[in-house]
Design an enzyme around this catalytic site. Structure first.
Site, PDB file in Angstrom:
ATOM      1  N   LYS A 153      -0.192  -6.236   1.311  1.00 39.90           N
ATOM      2  CA  LYS A 153      -0.564  -6.426   2.696  1.00 39.90           C
ATOM      3  C   LYS A 153      -1.596  -7.150   2.690  1.00 39.90           C
ATOM      4  O   LYS A 153      -1.914  -8.321   3.451  1.00 39.90           O
ATOM      5  CB  LYS A 153      -0.626  -5.187   3.679  1.00 39.90           C
ATOM      6  CG  LYS A 153      -1.542  -4.199   3.328  1.00 39.90           C
ATOM      7  CD  LYS A 153      -1.215  -3.297   4.366  1.00 39.90           C
ATOM      8  CE  LYS A 153      -1.935  -1.827   4.022  1.00 39.90           C
ATOM      9  NZ  LYS A 153      -0.934  -0.849   2.969  1.00 39.90           N
ATOM     10  N   SER A 171       1.400  -1.261  -2.268  1.00 42.74           N
ATOM     11  CA  SER A 171       0.909  -1.264  -0.793  1.00 42.74           C
ATOM     12  C   SER A 171      -0.103  -1.828  -0.524  1.00 42.74           C
ATOM     13  O   SER A 171       0.049  -2.864   0.605  1.00 42.74           O
ATOM     14  CB  SER A 171       0.957   0.286  -0.538  1.00 42.74           C
ATOM     15  OG  SER A 171       0.485   0.633   0.893  1.00 42.74           O
ATOM     16  N   ARG A 219       6.593   7.280   2.682  1.00 45.77           N
ATOM     17  CA  ARG A 219       5.647   7.829   1.449  1.00 45.77           C
ATOM     18  C   ARG A 219       4.843   9.200   2.194  1.00 45.77           C
ATOM     19  O   ARG A 219       4.690   9.992   1.695  1.00 45.77           O
ATOM     20  CB  ARG A 219       4.553   6.954   0.635  1.00 45.77           C
ATOM     21  CG  ARG A 219       5.608   6.079  -0.277  1.00 45.77           C
ATOM     22  CD  ARG A 219       4.871   5.033  -0.654  1.00 45.77           C
ATOM     23  NE  ARG A 219       3.380   5.436  -1.101  1.00 45.77           N
ATOM     24  CZ  ARG A 219       2.302   4.855  -1.165  1.00 45.77           C
ATOM     25  NH1 ARG A 219       2.163   3.630  -0.398  1.00 45.77           N
ATOM     26  NH2 ARG A 219       1.377   5.318  -1.884  1.00 45.77           N
ATOM     27  N   ASP A 260       5.918  -2.969   3.328  1.00 47.33           N
ATOM     28  CA  ASP A 260       4.879  -2.184   3.169  1.00 47.33           C
ATOM     29  C   ASP A 260       5.241  -1.053   4.325  1.00 47.33           C
ATOM     30  O   ASP A 260       4.996   0.260   4.313  1.00 47.33           O
ATOM     31  CB  ASP A 260       3.449  -2.432   3.173  1.00 47.33           C
ATOM     32  CG  ASP A 260       2.578  -1.622   2.668  1.00 47.33           C
ATOM     33  OD1 ASP A 260       2.714  -0.642   2.027  1.00 47.33           O
ATOM     34  OD2 ASP A 260       1.474  -1.466   3.778  1.00 47.33           O
ATOM     35  N   HIS A 309     -10.387  -3.046   1.711  1.00 49.65           N
ATOM     36  CA  HIS A 309      -9.271  -1.862   2.152  1.00 49.65           C
ATOM     37  C   HIS A 309      -9.603  -0.575   1.312  1.00 49.65           C
ATOM     38  O   HIS A 309     -10.244  -0.842   0.168  1.00 49.65           O
ATOM     39  CB  HIS A 309      -7.823  -2.413   1.654  1.00 49.65           C
ATOM     40  CG  HIS A 309      -6.905  -1.494   2.315  1.00 49.65           C
ATOM     41  ND1 HIS A 309      -6.177  -1.739   3.499  1.00 49.65           N
ATOM     42  CD2 HIS A 309      -6.221  -0.456   1.864  1.00 49.65           C
ATOM     43  CE1 HIS A 309      -5.466  -0.891   3.906  1.00 49.65           C
ATOM     44  NE2 HIS A 309      -5.431   0.057   2.891  1.00 49.65           N
TER      45      HIS A 309
END
Ligand code: URA
Length: 446
Positions: free
Chosen positions: A187, A183, A168, A161, A82
């Site tokens: 996930k 966040s 956000r 999330d 990520h």
């Protein structure tokens, strides 16, 4: 619980108890706390931060707000990557089929555009028909069959999330180490992976531009993962200029497809290969990062992961013919080339104005749930350090009308900075490697 008292407590920097966080975050998910109160809370966190205990609680609440997957029945490890978000970052689209082709499983859950940074889901959805909202049973079936599947947070997995992320994006509450860490890690942990490579962007186009803050973010996220039994490695990668040459959803998809054909820009290939090598080692595909990197580079250069991507697109409802003919992706009705007005060297290409530029052109959101135009954006014709003559092309604006093209031309012209001097050094493409053992510096600025 009185929600405004929780917000006030965070505003004043008081540590919230587990119970208070449970009530507040749980109340939000249940629909009892409205967006405006959650937005105020998030802004208080941006300024006051969270204590380690609060962060742990928030990660666990977000992680367990939906299902947590288990891939222990699969014949090889499930791993993922990520990024903390940047401009032109289409690495995930290349990486998932690449690592799957090498034999590991990649159950990838990504996000939409956030602030000035693009989002993998929006890029994937530029392929006509591509569904990023597969139900979990379908997601698992695609994963088992193809070795990779790509979805977003849903009502079933990491729903908290999903709600906070969207809020956000619309309320200027992205750049905070605890919010980004919670966040991403919630996930990714919900995906049930054994190993996780983290791409922590650093430089002007990153949410946390300074190296020391990026390192703090990397250490925080690695710590969260390792404490929950997931092996994590973070790489700090350059975001002081856009990654690759394309910025904008369909344009980036086309560049990702080029990369899968073995024809991608060098920086995109290098970052993809570095992250692939980390995933392969974390998934125990091999022990040696250099060997893993060579295998990934060779496969990418041969176009050997392209067919897996084509099958992934088809399995998720998309039109697989775009993989062979990217001109079938949405394309902008107006294209305007921007030319250099002076002779000189490209000193810098600022990523952030280009990211916000995509939003101005209609390719990103300014309010919750807005539709976007996948076709718009920018393609760059130059890199930092290039020498250009007056009249040379700097890049192309892709817009839906003449007014957008004119505005985009100003944005592109300002983002590409020309000067007479040698260009100042760029950040190294991959500068640091962070694991639970510590921080390793990989390269000097060049
Ligand atoms: N990516 C995420 O998923 N969350 C963030 O907060 C930032 C980047």
């Amino acid at each position: 619980m009185i929600p405004s008292r929780i917000i006030e407590a965070k505003r004043e920097g008081r540590e919230l108890s587990t119970r208070e966080l449970q009530d507040f975050l749980g109340g939000y998910l249940a629909g009892d706390i409205p967006d405006y109160q959650m937005a105020a809370f998030l802004m208080a966190v941006v300024f006051q931060g969270l204590t380690p205990a609060e962060l742990d609680t928030m990660v666990d609440l977000m992680l367990h707000s939906g299902s947590v997957l288990d891939h222990s029945h699969l014949p090889a490890a499930a791993v993922d990557k990520h990024s903390t978000g940047g401009v032109g970052d289409k690495v995930s689209i290349v990486l998932a089929p690449l690592v799957a082709e090498l034999g590991l499983f990649v159950p990838m859950m990504s996000g939409r555009a956030l602030g000035h940074s693009g989002g993998t889901l929006d890029k994937l959805e530029s392929i006509p028909g591509f569904r990023t909202d597969l139900p979990l049973d379908e997601f698992s079936a695609v994963l088992e069959r193809l070795g990779c599947a790509m979805i977003g947070q849903t009502r079933e997995i990491a729903p908290l999330d999903e709600r906070l992320y969207t809020l956000r994006d619309a309320t200027g509450t992205v750049p905070a180490i605890p919010l980004i860490s919670a966040s991403i890690m919630s996930k990714k942990l919900a995906e049930g992976v054994r190993g996780l490579a983290l791409d922590i962007k650093v430089g002007g186009g990153a949410f946390l531009p300074e190296v020391d803050r990026a390192l703090e973010l990397a250490q925080t996220m690695v710590g969260i993962g390792e404490a929950r039994g997931v092996r994590c490695t973070a790489l700090l990668t350059a975001m002081d200029r856009p990654l690759g040459r394309a910025v904008g959803n369909a344009l980036e998809m086309a560049e990702a497809i080029d990369c899968l054909k073995g024809e991608g820009p060098a920086d995109l290939i290098d970052v993809t290969v570095a992250l692939a090598a980390e995933m392969l080692v974390l998934g125990e595909w091999c022990e040696d990062r250099t060997e893993a990197a060579s295998a990934a580079r060779e496969l990418l250069a041969s176009g050997g992961a392209l067919d897996r991507f084509r099958r992934l697109v088809e399995a998720q409802g998309g039109d697989p013919t775009v993989v062979d003919d990217p001109s079938l992706l949405p394309s902008a009705s107006v294209r305007e080339t921007v030319y250099a007005t002076a002779t000189g060297l490209v000193q810098a290409i600022s990523p952030r104005p280009l990211g916000y530029g995509v939003i101005e052109l209609g390719g990103g959101r300014t309010r919750l749930g807005q539709d976007i135009d996948a076709s718009v954006g920018f393609t760059l014709a130059v890199s930092v350090g290039d020498s250009v003559k007056a009249g040379d092309a700097l890049g192309v604006v892709h817009a839906s009308d003449q007014a957008g093209a004119a505005r985009g031309a100003v944005i592109l012209g300002e983002a590409v900075e020309l000067g007479d001097d040698d260009a100042p050094p760029c950040l190294p493409l991959v500068s640091h490697r962070v694991t639970s053992a510590g921080v390793e510096e990989l390269m000097e600025a060049g």
